[in-house]
Design a protein around this motif. Sequence first.
Motif, PDB file in Angstrom:
ATOM      1  N   LEU A   1      -7.137  14.988  -3.575  1.00 31.57           N
ATOM      2  CA  LEU A   1      -8.298  15.807  -4.013  1.00 31.57           C
ATOM      3  C   LEU A   1      -8.301  16.953  -2.925  1.00 31.57           C
ATOM      4  O   LEU A   1      -9.335  17.785  -2.962  1.00 31.57           O
TER       5      LEU A   1
ATOM      6  N   PRO B   1       4.934   1.511 -10.493  1.00 36.14           N
ATOM      7  CA  PRO B   1       4.040   0.935  -9.388  1.00 36.14           C
ATOM      8  C   PRO B   1       2.897   0.161 -10.009  1.00 36.14           C
ATOM      9  O   PRO B   1       2.389  -0.595  -9.373  1.00 36.14           O
TER      10      PRO B   1
ATOM     11  N   ILE C   1     -21.053   9.319  -3.530  1.00 32.80           N
ATOM     12  CA  ILE C   1     -19.707   9.605  -3.598  1.00 32.80           C
ATOM     13  C   ILE C   1     -18.966   9.366  -4.669  1.00 32.80           C
ATOM     14  O   ILE C   1     -17.908  10.298  -4.912  1.00 32.80           O
TER      15      ILE C   1
ATOM     16  N   LEU D   1     -20.063   2.819   1.396  1.00 28.96           N
ATOM     17  CA  LEU D   1     -20.602   4.370   1.973  1.00 28.96           C
ATOM     18  C   LEU D   1     -22.062   4.462   0.840  1.00 28.96           C
ATOM     19  O   LEU D   1     -22.672   5.488   1.163  1.00 28.96           O
TER      20      LEU D   1
ATOM     21  N   ARG E   1      -5.908   8.816   3.564  1.00 27.43           N
ATOM     22  CA  ARG E   1      -4.860   9.697   3.280  1.00 27.43           C
ATOM     23  C   ARG E   1      -4.685   9.982   1.712  1.00 27.43           C
ATOM     24  O   ARG E   1      -4.425  11.353   1.433  1.00 27.43           O
ATOM     25  N   PHE E   2      -5.023   8.872   1.139  1.00 26.37           N
ATOM     26  CA  PHE E   2      -4.769   9.114  -0.443  1.00 26.37           C
ATOM     27  C   PHE E   2      -5.792  10.268  -0.811  1.00 26.37           C
ATOM     28  O   PHE E   2      -5.517  11.153  -1.862  1.00 26.37           O
ATOM     29  N   LEU E   3      -7.016  10.163  -0.534  1.00 29.60           N
ATOM     30  CA  LEU E   3      -8.056  10.980  -0.977  1.00 29.60           C
ATOM     31  C   LEU E   3      -7.830  12.549  -0.588  1.00 29.60           C
ATOM     32  O   LEU E   3      -7.883  13.415  -1.243  1.00 29.60           O
TER      33      LEU E   3
ATOM     34  N   PHE F   1     -10.838   2.063  -5.315  1.00 29.27           N
ATOM     35  CA  PHE F   1     -11.010   2.987  -4.189  1.00 29.27           C
ATOM     36  C   PHE F   1     -12.497   3.328  -4.382  1.00 29.27           C
ATOM     37  O   PHE F   1     -13.321   3.429  -3.528  1.00 29.27           O
TER      38      PHE F   1
ATOM     39  N   VAL G   1     -10.605  -3.456   5.620  1.00 31.34           N
ATOM     40  CA  VAL G   1      -9.822  -2.774   4.660  1.00 31.34           C
ATOM     41  C   VAL G   1      -9.551  -1.464   5.329  1.00 31.34           C
ATOM     42  O   VAL G   1      -9.456  -1.351   6.488  1.00 31.34           O
ATOM     43  N   HIS G   2      -8.524  -1.070   4.235  1.00 33.50           N
ATOM     44  CA  HIS G   2      -7.558  -0.110   4.367  1.00 33.50           C
ATOM     45  C   HIS G   2      -8.103   1.416   4.560  1.00 33.50           C
ATOM     46  O   HIS G   2      -7.716   2.356   3.693  1.00 33.50           O
ATOM     47  N   LEU G   3      -9.189   1.602   5.104  1.00 33.11           N
ATOM     48  CA  LEU G   3      -9.867   2.841   5.204  1.00 33.11           C
ATOM     49  C   LEU G   3      -8.859   4.070   5.534  1.00 33.11           C
ATOM     50  O   LEU G   3      -8.869   5.259   4.830  1.00 33.11           O
TER      51      LEU G   3
ATOM     52  N   PHE H   1     -14.825   0.514  -3.658  1.00 30.23           N
ATOM     53  CA  PHE H   1     -14.648   0.334  -2.365  1.00 30.23           C
ATOM     54  C   PHE H   1     -15.886   1.248  -1.617  1.00 30.23           C
ATOM     55  O   PHE H   1     -16.498   1.027  -0.768  1.00 30.23           O
TER      56      PHE H   1
ATOM     57  N   ALA I   1      -5.596   4.393   4.761  1.00 25.82           N
ATOM     58  CA  ALA I   1      -4.880   4.830   3.582  1.00 25.82           C
ATOM     59  C   ALA I   1      -5.789   5.441   2.613  1.00 25.82           C
ATOM     60  O   ALA I   1      -5.320   6.553   1.972  1.00 25.82           O
ATOM     61  N   PHE I   2      -6.954   4.981   2.452  1.00 23.35           N
ATOM     62  CA  PHE I   2      -7.887   5.522   1.437  1.00 23.35           C
ATOM     63  C   PHE I   2      -8.131   7.054   1.794  1.00 23.35           C
ATOM     64  O   PHE I   2      -8.113   7.723   1.072  1.00 23.35           O
TER      65      PHE I   2
ATOM     66  N   GLN J   1       0.778  -1.441   0.124  1.00 24.83           N
ATOM     67  CA  GLN J   1       0.133  -0.034   0.160  1.00 24.83           C
ATOM     68  C   GLN J   1       0.950   1.373   0.050  1.00 24.83           C
ATOM     69  O   GLN J   1       0.721   2.322  -0.512  1.00 24.83           O
TER      70      GLN J   1
ATOM     71  N   LEU K   1      10.857   5.262  -4.159  1.00 23.86           N
ATOM     72  CA  LEU K   1       9.550   5.809  -3.877  1.00 23.86           C
ATOM     73  C   LEU K   1      10.005   7.377  -3.510  1.00 23.86           C
ATOM     74  O   LEU K   1       9.205   8.164  -3.722  1.00 23.86           O
TER      75      LEU K   1
ATOM     76  N   GLU L   1      -0.306   4.852  -7.657  1.00 19.73           N
ATOM     77  CA  GLU L   1      -0.847   4.056  -8.750  1.00 19.73           C
ATOM     78  C   GLU L   1      -2.180   4.927  -9.119  1.00 19.73           C
ATOM     79  O   GLU L   1      -3.082   4.841  -7.842  1.00 19.73           O
TER      80      GLU L   1
ATOM     81  N   ILE M   1     -13.205  16.632   1.473  1.00 16.75           N
ATOM     82  CA  ILE M   1     -13.339  14.996   0.977  1.00 16.75           C
ATOM     83  C   ILE M   1     -13.659  14.171   2.286  1.00 16.75           C
ATOM     84  O   ILE M   1     -14.238  13.312   2.303  1.00 16.75           O
TER      85      ILE M   1
ATOM     86  N   GLN N   1     -16.632  13.392   4.091  1.00 17.59           N
ATOM     87  CA  GLN N   1     -17.465  12.396   3.464  1.00 17.59           C
ATOM     88  C   GLN N   1     -16.993  11.083   3.503  1.00 17.59           C
ATOM     89  O   GLN N   1     -17.898  10.069   3.715  1.00 17.59           O
ATOM     90  N   VAL N   2     -15.770  10.818   3.442  1.00 17.41           N
ATOM     91  CA  VAL N   2     -15.140   9.376   3.276  1.00 17.41           C
ATOM     92  C   VAL N   2     -15.504   8.934   4.578  1.00 17.41           C
ATOM     93  O   VAL N   2     -15.720   7.554   4.883  1.00 17.41           O
TER      94      VAL N   2
END
Lengths: 117, 117
Positions: free
Chosen positions: B105, B73, A109, A105, B99-101, A97, B92-94, A100, B96-97, A84, B25, A90, B109, B112-113
Amino acid sequence: MADPLDTVFAALADPTRRAILAMLLEDDMAVTDVAEPFDMSLAAISKHLVILTRAGLIAQEKRGRVKWCKLKPDALKSASVWMQGFGQFEPVHLDAFERFLTAELGDGIEDQVANRP
Amino acid sequence: MADPLDTVFAALADPTRRAILAMLLEDDMAVTDVAEPFDMSLAAISKHLVILTRAGLIAQEKRGRVKWCKLKPDALKSASVWMQGFGQFEPVHLDAFERFLTAELGDGIEDQVANRP
DNA sequence: GGCATCGTCAACCATCCGGTTGAATATGGG
DNA sequence: CCCATATTCAACCGGATGGTTGACGATGCC
């Protein structure tokens, strides 16, 4: 080979072992039944199962004279957590995402995630 | 070793190679610089880079007399997709999700996530 | 008890892997 | 042109891997 990631990834690198994991995804199985579809000796499969066990990917429990193999998908977590770290690069992961988030949710979204106003 | 999953997982099974990926990385690097922190010959690192390249995890581009190594990657996608089949068992990886978002973005957001109205 | 079944152990084999060293092949700079 | 730098090539080595076969230890069934 100290790092558990070493053993997990090494275990996953063999197609026979991945196939075994996929089979165990369906249901727990006895060693003989695991071996059945493979064109390979029972001893070879037994070794593969040892490797999967050492990697923590499966557990083997002997009940009577048959030894049952059971998936332990938690071991994949360390590997997926490691991977991850690269995931943020990526853009492709965005699909996953979205799926997911949609699943988790509910509707509404996706547009925001896809940056569609 | 036909299946690309074989080569990807095999490449990831070595701690030196994972360390190299982690270094890349941060930034693209020349082969000599990749080798510097390791207590290992340059030739050995060169071989590791070949393995990572064959697995599709990095790309090497020669500019002048120095060869630059760059993370790719995307190759992790096939592996993570495969693992995702088992992922239904991982809560799951909420994190990381999120952080990614957040990173991708911008603000606004996260609520909402996180399902915070 | 006696036999078939389940699974592992042990020895062996070929091949691959990760490392070394030393020579070889660019390429760039003065 | 000459030299230093960057990287790979080639040969080699020890140890791991993936497979085989045959013998062996448990366990269940009649």
